[in-house]
Design a protein around this motif. Structure first.
Motif, mmCIF file in Angstrom:
data_model
loop_
_atom_site.group_PDB
_atom_site.id
_atom_site.type_symbol
_atom_site.label_atom_id
_atom_site.label_comp_id
_atom_site.label_asym_id
_atom_site.label_seq_id
_atom_site.Cartn_x
_atom_site.Cartn_y
_atom_site.Cartn_z
ATOM 1 N N HIS A 45 0.843 -1.194 0.000
ATOM 2 C CA HIS A 45 0.000 0.000 0.000
ATOM 3 C C HIS A 45 0.886 1.255 0.000
ATOM 4 O O HIS A 45 0.731 2.151 -0.835
ATOM 5 N N HIS B 144 2.028 4.740 -2.686
ATOM 6 C CA HIS B 144 2.093 6.165 -2.337
ATOM 7 C C HIS B 144 3.482 6.739 -2.603
ATOM 8 O O HIS B 144 3.606 7.883 -3.039
ATOM 9 N N TYR C 50 -12.078 9.765 1.850
ATOM 10 C CA TYR C 50 -10.693 9.277 1.939
ATOM 11 C C TYR C 50 -10.462 8.103 1.002
ATOM 12 O O TYR C 50 -9.487 8.075 0.247
ATOM 13 N N GLU D 140 -5.479 6.845 -2.967
ATOM 14 C CA GLU D 140 -5.870 5.749 -2.077
ATOM 15 C C GLU D 140 -6.518 4.604 -2.847
ATOM 16 O O GLU D 140 -6.288 3.432 -2.552
ATOM 17 N N ALA E 114 -3.713 2.656 -4.238
ATOM 18 C CA ALA E 114 -2.972 1.956 -3.183
ATOM 19 C C ALA E 114 -3.770 0.767 -2.642
ATOM 20 O O ALA E 114 -3.212 -0.309 -2.412
HETATM 21 ZN ZN LIG Z 1 -3.054 5.092 1.722
#
Ligand SMILES: [Zn+2]
Length: 152
Positions: A43, A47, A112, A118, A121
């Motif tokens: 994950h 990023h 989020y 995200e 990820a």
């Molecule tokens: Zn994240």
């Protein structure tokens, strides 16, 4: 894989708002944990890749602005502040997208999860289960494709 800092006080400071324990800051990973699962590492690796892409983009932007300033004879020491563009571009993008989605959904958790960084990820965090040769990873602007996906 990027550098990971375990038992990190920095992680404790930056994750106090939510029940997260790990954060990617400026291309390195900080976590309150003693260890990270492969899933969490994958994950965060997405990023890191996203950050590097926007850092490079920001650098090109800063250099472009620099040349324009020289061309128009308006250069000075203030130009050293241009370094803030590559360093913070990712976080500015992340923050603005979060706010826009928060207004759209009125739901902090959904906002989020829907941030394209995200989405990518979370999509790629299970790639560690595959054999190395079949793994998908984030690269360059691959997060862009999530803007084209319809929201469910
Ligand atoms: Zn994240």
């Amino acid at each position: 894989m990027a550098k990971i800092f375990y038992n990190s006080k920095i992680a404790r400071i930056f994750t106090f708002l939510k029940d997260f324990k790990t954060i990617m800051l400026f291309g390195a990973v900080f976590t309150e944990e003693k260890e990270l699962s492969d899933r969490a590492k994958f994950h965060e690796a997405s990023h890191v890749e996203q950050y590097q892409t926007l850092f490079t983009t920001g650098l090109a932007l800063a250099v472009g602005i620099m040349f324009i300033c020289f061309a128009f004879d308006c250069y000075g020491w203030w130009m050293s502040a241009l370094i803030a563009i590559p360093v913070f571009l990712y976080y500015a993008w992340y923050g603005i997208e979060y706010l826009v989605r928060l207004i759209m959904y009125r739901d902090a958790d959904k906002a989020y999860r829907r941030i394209t960084f995200e989405q990518e990820a979370y999509d790629l965090e299970n790639e560690y289960l595959k054999p190395c040769s079949e793994r998908l990873t984030a690269s360059s602007f691959s997060f862009f494709k999530y803007y084209r996906k319809r929201d469910a």
